[in-house]
Write a protein that holds these residues in place. Structure first.
Motif, PDB file in Angstrom:
ATOM      1  N   ALA A   1       0.848  -1.187   0.000  1.00  0.00           N
ATOM      2  CA  ALA A   1       0.000   0.000   0.000  1.00  0.00           C
ATOM      3  C   ALA A   1       0.882   1.235   0.000  1.00  0.00           C
ATOM      4  N   PHE A   2       0.564   2.188  -0.884  1.00  0.00           N
ATOM      5  CA  PHE A   2       1.382   3.388  -1.056  1.00  0.00           C
ATOM      6  C   PHE A   2       0.513   4.626  -0.947  1.00  0.00           C
ATOM      7  N   LEU A   3       0.995   5.593  -0.197  1.00  0.00           N
ATOM      8  CA  LEU A   3       0.319   6.886  -0.118  1.00  0.00           C
ATOM      9  C   LEU A   3       1.131   7.865  -0.951  1.00  0.00           C
ATOM     10  N   LEU A   4       0.545   8.310  -2.067  1.00  0.00           N
ATOM     11  CA  LEU A   4       1.238   9.233  -2.964  1.00  0.00           C
ATOM     12  C   LEU A   4       0.751  10.643  -2.665  1.00  0.00           C
ATOM     13  N   HIS A   5       1.592  11.399  -1.971  1.00  0.00           N
ATOM     14  CA  HIS A   5       1.202  12.731  -1.509  1.00  0.00           C
ATOM     15  C   HIS A   5       1.837  13.768  -2.413  1.00  0.00           C
ATOM     16  N   GLY A   6       1.012  14.499  -3.148  1.00  0.00           N
ATOM     17  CA  GLY A   6       1.548  15.532  -4.024  1.00  0.00           C
ATOM     18  C   GLY A   6       0.461  16.530  -4.358  1.00  0.00           C
ATOM     19  N   VAL A   7       0.796  17.790  -4.400  1.00  0.00           N
ATOM     20  CA  VAL A   7      -0.207  18.815  -4.666  1.00  0.00           C
ATOM     21  C   VAL A   7      -0.805  18.604  -6.054  1.00  0.00           C
ATOM     22  N   THR A   8      -1.928  19.260  -6.301  1.00  0.00           N
ATOM     23  CA  THR A   8      -2.557  19.209  -7.616  1.00  0.00           C
ATOM     24  C   THR A   8      -1.542  19.657  -8.659  1.00  0.00           C
ATOM     25  N   GLY A   9      -1.427  18.890  -9.727  1.00  0.00           N
ATOM     26  CA  GLY A   9      -0.504  19.282 -10.778  1.00  0.00           C
ATOM     27  C   GLY A   9       0.925  18.843 -10.546  1.00  0.00           C
ATOM     28  N   SER A  10       1.162  18.088  -9.476  1.00  0.00           N
ATOM     29  CA  SER A  10       2.536  17.647  -9.221  1.00  0.00           C
ATOM     30  C   SER A  10       2.873  16.400 -10.034  1.00  0.00           C
ATOM     31  N   GLY A  11       1.891  15.850 -10.729  1.00  0.00           N
ATOM     32  CA  GLY A  11       2.194  14.730 -11.624  1.00  0.00           C
ATOM     33  C   GLY A  11       1.783  13.374 -11.096  1.00  0.00           C
TER      34      GLY A  11
ATOM     35  N   LEU B   1     -21.014  22.129 -15.824  1.00  0.00           N
ATOM     36  CA  LEU B   1     -19.839  22.571 -15.085  1.00  0.00           C
ATOM     37  C   LEU B   1     -18.692  22.851 -16.057  1.00  0.00           C
ATOM     38  N   GLU B   2     -18.494  21.911 -17.001  1.00  0.00           N
ATOM     39  CA  GLU B   2     -17.437  22.077 -18.008  1.00  0.00           C
ATOM     40  C   GLU B   2     -17.620  23.401 -18.747  1.00  0.00           C
ATOM     41  N   GLN B   3     -18.891  23.657 -19.139  1.00  0.00           N
ATOM     42  CA  GLN B   3     -19.185  24.880 -19.893  1.00  0.00           C
ATOM     43  C   GLN B   3     -18.867  26.123 -19.080  1.00  0.00           C
ATOM     44  N   ALA B   4     -19.336  26.121 -17.824  1.00  0.00           N
ATOM     45  CA  ALA B   4     -19.120  27.297 -16.981  1.00  0.00           C
ATOM     46  C   ALA B   4     -17.628  27.538 -16.795  1.00  0.00           C
ATOM     47  N   LEU B   5     -16.885  26.461 -16.573  1.00  0.00           N
ATOM     48  CA  LEU B   5     -15.466  26.625 -16.274  1.00  0.00           C
ATOM     49  C   LEU B   5     -14.656  26.987 -17.513  1.00  0.00           C
ATOM     50  N   ALA B   6     -15.205  26.635 -18.687  1.00  0.00           N
ATOM     51  CA  ALA B   6     -14.500  27.008 -19.917  1.00  0.00           C
ATOM     52  C   ALA B   6     -14.375  28.521 -20.006  1.00  0.00           C
ATOM     53  N   ALA B   7     -15.407  29.242 -19.553  1.00  0.00           N
ATOM     54  CA  ALA B   7     -15.366  30.708 -19.585  1.00  0.00           C
ATOM     55  C   ALA B   7     -14.263  31.241 -18.677  1.00  0.00           C
ATOM     56  N   VAL B   8     -13.929  30.480 -17.644  1.00  0.00           N
ATOM     57  CA  VAL B   8     -12.849  30.902 -16.748  1.00  0.00           C
ATOM     58  C   VAL B   8     -11.505  30.578 -17.377  1.00  0.00           C
TER      59      VAL B   8
ATOM     60  N   THR C   1     -13.503  22.735  -5.658  1.00  0.00           N
ATOM     61  CA  THR C   1     -12.303  22.175  -5.047  1.00  0.00           C
ATOM     62  C   THR C   1     -11.880  20.900  -5.751  1.00  0.00           C
ATOM     63  N   LYS C   2     -12.571  20.523  -6.817  1.00  0.00           N
ATOM     64  CA  LYS C   2     -12.317  19.219  -7.408  1.00  0.00           C
ATOM     65  C   LYS C   2     -11.970  19.279  -8.880  1.00  0.00           C
ATOM     66  N   GLY C   3     -10.871  18.707  -9.214  1.00  0.00           N
ATOM     67  CA  GLY C   3     -10.629  18.295 -10.594  1.00  0.00           C
ATOM     68  C   GLY C   3     -10.225  19.366 -11.595  1.00  0.00           C
ATOM     69  N   HIS C   4     -10.450  20.633 -11.292  1.00  0.00           N
ATOM     70  CA  HIS C   4     -10.157  21.627 -12.314  1.00  0.00           C
ATOM     71  C   HIS C   4      -9.047  22.569 -11.849  1.00  0.00           C
TER      72      HIS C   4
ATOM     73  N   GLU D   1     -15.497  11.879  -8.284  1.00  0.00           N
ATOM     74  CA  GLU D   1     -16.671  12.576  -8.791  1.00  0.00           C
ATOM     75  C   GLU D   1     -16.845  12.316 -10.261  1.00  0.00           C
ATOM     76  N   ILE D   2     -18.084  12.312 -10.676  1.00  0.00           N
ATOM     77  CA  ILE D   2     -18.342  12.118 -12.079  1.00  0.00           C
ATOM     78  C   ILE D   2     -17.820  13.305 -12.892  1.00  0.00           C
ATOM     79  N   ALA D   3     -17.841  14.487 -12.280  1.00  0.00           N
ATOM     80  CA  ALA D   3     -17.383  15.679 -12.998  1.00  0.00           C
ATOM     81  C   ALA D   3     -15.921  15.544 -13.403  1.00  0.00           C
ATOM     82  N   LEU D   4     -15.177  14.735 -12.655  1.00  0.00           N
ATOM     83  CA  LEU D   4     -13.766  14.556 -12.956  1.00  0.00           C
ATOM     84  C   LEU D   4     -13.542  13.637 -14.142  1.00  0.00           C
ATOM     85  N   THR D   5     -14.482  12.719 -14.341  1.00  0.00           N
ATOM     86  CA  THR D   5     -14.180  11.582 -15.190  1.00  0.00           C
ATOM     87  C   THR D   5     -13.958  11.893 -16.666  1.00  0.00           C
ATOM     88  N   PRO D   6     -14.744  12.794 -17.309  1.00  0.00           N
ATOM     89  CA  PRO D   6     -14.539  12.951 -18.758  1.00  0.00           C
ATOM     90  C   PRO D   6     -13.104  13.318 -19.132  1.00  0.00           C
TER      91      PRO D   6
END
Ligand code: ADP
Ligand code: ZN
Ligand code: ZN
Length: 727
Positions: free
Chosen positions: A217-227, A518-525, A540-543, A252-257
């Protein structure tokens, strides 16, 4: 002479905590454990699952009914997954029938076939002879010939390519032959190469890859975008190269696509996605492909942990701290914990990844049960953001926004930065209040206030969903009413007035209702059209928001004094997650946290030392208070329309056997934090033990005793082992 048939122990999709014995068909092979059977059940027929086979029954064999038919000749699950399901039913003390049926796609629960062959068409001898003899073929006929070459193609594939009419023409001429083959798997991905790994990534891949072929079992601790995702992909490539598959859980399902697209691009193997918005047929097809070993990479949300995968080689849990891994109703399991249990049973490594690991996982790593691997701050990032606290007692907020926060927003907008405002409360205001007599609009069915939704002119209960029209005046004294406190709707109104030149996007469950929105709204950002992004924990998730230079956390206090022992952990995770999604190399980020309690030790620690410092202090507090992970809990919840019934049941449960309760404490009955919801009174008993084994042993004897207690029909109760929330 009657042939001796083995007895089949069968469970059903009901809360009954027992199995029923049936006779296997005489002469035919008895269906194995894990297979479905049709049986007579009372006056009906029902679909059951064979839990086990036995030579005898407690009843005389002559009293047993034979099954009507076996639906499956083979078990639905591979041995490790079936073992996991049985273990999970034991561990969570939940009826096995509900656990097993709950792990199946709906169409399998209803009797659909678990395996399917498809019929494929090819050119037969007569066709080949005719073509060899010089039959005239047009362009469309040539195209179909190409499609029918090799292994052949299914009628659906041919029709999909637009050649259905030509196929019928070939059939009329007698040119075709057909045969059956296993349903085609989804198409393999492109198998594009990934980037050269950083040293930290390579080290993590090396450590985990060395464990492939056995449990670890491994705990991979890294900030978002750390790879982290790149590390998962490399490990999956190695797993595939060894001829095995990988199970990847996401919250979350929002993350999956996005994630699924990335996996499909990188991996040269079929990748299937399992999530709740799949249509029943698609879900069944995906399940079949995974179960048959034809889709070696499965990405899915919580319930995907039960997907059969005969050649499992690796388990990954992304964002392992996420609360959505815990099922909050019915069979209350933790998919994160079951992922570890599954990896153990299958003898494969499991990787738990997060920027903000749960305190449980950090404690497991500290105890040596998990190996901790760290990815440093992401490259191309200008260090840590500067975090400042705004003391709301000194700088009172208006519409949720303090003067220093407004000044910072103005400054960043002027510098052409983007601003992210985080407030984990939707609606206009959490209460409607009469300042004359003190009346507050209540929910009729809950011990809760109604939230004001001003734009819709409605009051809504966020606990039971009840809705009412906004009253024009106080129903008690006739005075005017005013909304108190703020939600995202109110902050949006204020920000639009204060910064009319800055286009704003709001993200919460009131404005984002369907998939894709959600994808649409965030595209404007992401493309820069929007300058202000305002939202709840959806953010706080996925984007990632690389051009956001300022993050403002409006109400950090909600989590500091929550009744739940996990409230501060969740708050810290939300703050770190939302702050971590902003900024890029050339624009160092700034984070403002508004609070009325700037001297709160956990908040101070989080700001001064970051998530790790916070986690260390929070774990110390848990140890001192005897909360998990330094104790083990189970919660018995009960609710009923009549308050007395709830307490009578819980008191009877308190007194129920087993009597010797070594190392067990039972606290309560105590009212739930929301003591009445949707017209039902709610209370609970908290069972606590310093030892998991002692708790399990107690629950093993207690749960059957609870099932024997007499209770009114309208009373519902449930047992929650390792509850995520105890308030
Ligand atoms: P995480 O899963 O931790 O959020 P990702 O694996 O998604 O991080 O990586 C973040 C971004 O950095 C992605 O765009 C990814 O393609 C890129 N990336 C990851 N590893 C490397 C690397 N070794 N070299 C270059 N780019 C990388
Ligand atoms: Zn009043
Ligand atoms: Zn309500």
């Amino acid at each position: 002479m009657i042939a001796v048939s083995p007895v089949l122990q069968v469970v059903f999709d009901t809360p009954m905590r027992r199995r029923f014995d049936y006779l296997a068909p005489a002469g035919a092979a008895a269906p194995p454990p894990g297979a479905r059977v049709r049986v007579p059940f009372g006056r009906r027929r029902a679909i059951g699952l064979v839990e086990a086979r036995a030579a005898a029954s407690e009843l005389p064999l002559a009293k047993l009914k034979p099954i009507i038919s076996a639906i499956d000749a083979a078990p639905l699950w591979d041995a490790a997954t079936f073992a996991l399901l049985r273990w999970a039913a034991d561990y969570y003390h939940h009826p096995l029938g509900e656990v097993l049926f709950g792990a199946l796609p709906k169409m399998l629960r209803e009797g659909a076939a678990a395996t399917r062959e498809e019929i494929v068409w090819r050119i037969g001898d007569a066709g080949r002879a005719a073509i060899a003899a010089g039959a005239r073929l047009g362009r469309r006929q040539q195209a179909l010939l190409a499609l029918l070459g090799g292994d052949g193609a299914s009628a659906a594939t041919i029709a999909g390519a637009g050649h259905g009419a030509v196929l019928r023409e070939f059939a009329r001429r007698g040119w075709l032959e057909s045969r059956a083959r296993p349903e085609a798997p989804p198409a393999a991905g492109a198998g594009r190469p990934g980037p050269v790994l950083t040293a930290a990534q390579a080290a993590a891949v090396g450590r985990i890859a060395a464990a492939l072929g056995g449990f670890g079992a491994f705990l991979l601790h890294g900030v978002t975008g750390s790879g982290k995702t790149e590390v998962y992909l490399r490990l999956i490539e190695r797993t595939l190269a060894a001829g095995r598959g990988a199970l990847v859980l996401v919250p979350e399902i929002a993350l999956t696509p996005q994630l699924v697209a990335r996996f499909r691009e990188r991996l040269a193997a079929p990748v299937i996605a399992l999530h709740s918005s799949l249509a029943d047929g698609a879900r069944l097809a995906a399940w079949r492909a995974a179960a048959a070993g034809r889709a070696p990479v499965v990405i899915g949300t919580r319930s995907a942990v039960f997907t059969p995968m005969p050649a499992l080689g690796l388990v990954v849990v992304d964002e392992e701290h996420d609360a959505s891994y815990k099922q909050q109703e019915g069979f209350r399991y933790s998919a994160r914990d079951l992922a570890v249990a599954r990896a153990q049973r299958a003898g494969v490594p499991v990787v738990l990844g997060s920027a903000t690991p749960s305190l449980e996982s950090l404690a497991n790593a500290a105890a040596g049960r998990y190996e901790r691997l760290t990815l440093p701050e992401r490259t191309g990032r200008a260090g840590k953001p500067r975090v400042t606290v705004v003391d709301l007692r000194i700088h009172p907020a208006r519409d949720g926004l303090s003067p220093p926060a407004l000044a910072a927003i103005g400054r960043h907008l002027e510098d052409r930065g983007q601003v992210l405002v985080f407030l984990n409360r939707r609606g206009y205001a959490p209460a409607l209040f009469c300042s004359n007599c003190g009346w507050i609009a209540p929910c009729a069915a809950c011990d809760a206030r109604l939230t004001v939704h001003l734009a819709r002119a409605r009051l809504s209960c966020h606990h039971c969903g009840a809705e009412a029209a906004m009253p024009f005046a106080c129903p008690v004294c006739g005075n005017e009413l005013a909304p108190v406190g703020e939600g995202t709707e109110r902050v949006e109104t204020a920000l639009r007035q204060l910064f009319p030149g800055a286009p704003l996007v709001r993200v919460d469950r009131d404005v984002i209702r369907r998939r894709g929105e959600l994808e649409q709204a965030l595209a404007a950002v992401t493309d820069g059209r929007a300058r202000i992004l305002l939202g709840t924990q959806m953010l706080t998730k996925g984007h990632d928001f690389p051009d956001v230079t300022l993050v403002v956390v409006l109400a950090a206090d909600q989590g500091l004094f929550g009744a739940d022992f996990r409230a501060s952990e969740r708050l810290a995770q939300q703050i770190v997650q939302v702050a971590g999604r902003a900024g890029r190399a050339d624009r160092p980020g700034e984070v403002l946290i508004q609070t009325a309690y700037p001297e709160h030790p956990l908040l101070k620690c989080l700001i001064a030392e970051g998530y790790e410092g916070f986690a260390a202090l929070a774990l110390e507090e848990r140890r001192a208070a005897g909360w998990p992970p330094y104790s083990h809990l189970a919660l018995l919840r009960a609710d009923a329309p009549v308050r007395g019934d709830v307490y009578a049941f819980l008191e009877a449960a308190q007194a129920a056997p087993p009597a010797p309760r070594e190392r067990i404490r039972i606290l309560g009955p105590a009212p739930a934090a929301l003591a009445r919801r949707a017209g039902r009174h709610r209370a609970q008993l908290l069972v606590e033990s310093p030892a998991r084994a002692a708790l399990q042993e107690f629950l093993g004897a207690w749960t059957p005793a609870l099932a024997q207690l007499r209770a009114p029909r309208a009373l519902r109760w449930s047992l929650d082992v390792d509850p995520a929330e105890v308030d």
